[in-house]
Design a protein around this motif. Structure first.
Motif, PDB file in Angstrom:
ATOM      1  N   GLU A  40     -89.091  35.137 -66.388  1.00  0.00           N
ATOM      2  CA  GLU A  40     -88.003  34.609 -67.215  1.00  0.00           C
ATOM      3  C   GLU A  40     -87.684  33.156 -66.857  1.00  0.00           C
ATOM      4  O   GLU A  40     -87.493  32.322 -67.744  1.00  0.00           O
ATOM      5  CB  GLU A  40     -86.765  35.493 -67.105  1.00  0.00           C
ATOM      6  CG  GLU A  40     -86.961  36.834 -67.779  1.00  0.00           C
ATOM      7  CD  GLU A  40     -85.751  37.748 -67.704  1.00  0.00           C
ATOM      8  OE1 GLU A  40     -84.714  37.367 -67.117  1.00  0.00           O
ATOM      9  OE2 GLU A  40     -85.841  38.870 -68.244  1.00  0.00           O
ATOM     10  N   LYS A  41     -87.650  32.850 -65.579  1.00  0.00           N
ATOM     11  CA  LYS A  41     -87.389  31.462 -65.152  1.00  0.00           C
ATOM     12  C   LYS A  41     -88.499  30.532 -65.631  1.00  0.00           C
ATOM     13  O   LYS A  41     -88.236  29.425 -66.100  1.00  0.00           O
ATOM     14  CB  LYS A  41     -87.260  31.381 -63.625  1.00  0.00           C
ATOM     15  CG  LYS A  41     -85.935  31.863 -63.094  1.00  0.00           C
ATOM     16  CD  LYS A  41     -85.872  31.701 -61.584  1.00  0.00           C
ATOM     17  CE  LYS A  41     -84.542  32.204 -61.053  1.00  0.00           C
ATOM     18  NZ  LYS A  41     -84.459  32.085 -59.586  1.00  0.00           N
ATOM     19  N   GLU A  93     -87.972  38.373 -63.063  1.00  0.00           N
ATOM     20  CA  GLU A  93     -87.096  37.216 -62.872  1.00  0.00           C
ATOM     21  C   GLU A  93     -87.905  35.918 -62.846  1.00  0.00           C
ATOM     22  O   GLU A  93     -87.515  34.915 -63.452  1.00  0.00           O
ATOM     23  CB  GLU A  93     -86.291  37.368 -61.580  1.00  0.00           C
ATOM     24  CG  GLU A  93     -85.314  36.236 -61.348  1.00  0.00           C
ATOM     25  CD  GLU A  93     -84.487  36.457 -60.089  1.00  0.00           C
ATOM     26  OE1 GLU A  93     -84.666  35.652 -59.147  1.00  0.00           O
ATOM     27  OE2 GLU A  93     -83.681  37.409 -60.068  1.00  0.00           O
TER      28      GLU A  93
END
Length: 166
Positions: free
Chosen positions: A10-11, A7
């Motif tokens: 991806e951010k 996560e």
């Protein structure tokens, strides 16, 4: 250095791509990329002039099967797209825009690698550090469709794509 979660990766990728000016981004499982060995002919046609000259270009970089195997070691492809106003038949202008796209890609991937995220970059054209998507025989039209991105925009606009696999 503490390992980033998926996560967080991806951010960070999304933020970096936005900072660089990419028009669209998407994540796609690498297993959903379509590899077409016959696409190697585009490299063999040597339109970019690098066939057999750069380590990241065929035949030096490896066979289509070897390139696919290298890509399939990763789980996720981060797709980056720029859309440019250009007469696609103006090779000089198109080449300059593709070069800028590749510089933007290198900035994103270098930042991720500096944070300890290992990956594989596929550029819009061969660079000193990465092979192009054609060398990997990736079907860019099917990739774009899978991501909900436009591939062909007519004679007055070009869409350039690159990927960072992680």
């Amino acid at each position: 250095m503490e390992r980033m979660t998926r996560e967080e990766i991806e951010k960070k990728l999304t933020a970096l791509a936005k900072e660089q000016g990419f028009d669209h981004t998407a994540f796609l499982p690498v297993k959903d990329l379509v590899f077409v060995e016959e696409y190697r002919k585009y490299c063999e046609d040597n339109l970019c002039g690098n066939y057999g000259k750069l380590k990241n270009c065929p035949p030096i970089c490896g066979t289509p099967a070897q390139m696919k195997e290298r890509a399939c070691r990763y789980e996720t492809a981060f797709i980056m797209q720029t859309i440019c106003e250009v007469d696609v038949y103006d090779e000089k202008a198109t080449k300059a825009l593709k070069h800028r796209h590749n510089q933007m890609t290198q900035a994103v991937t270098a930042a991720m690698e500096a944070q300890g995220v290992e990956g594989l970059t596929m550029s819009a054209g061969p660079t000193r550090d990465s092979a192009c998507m054609s060398a990997y025989c990736v079907d860019a039209a099917k990739m774009a469709e899978a991501c909900g991105m436009e591939y062909w925009l007519g004679d007055k606009k070009a869409a350039f794509f690159s990927q960072f696999l992680f």
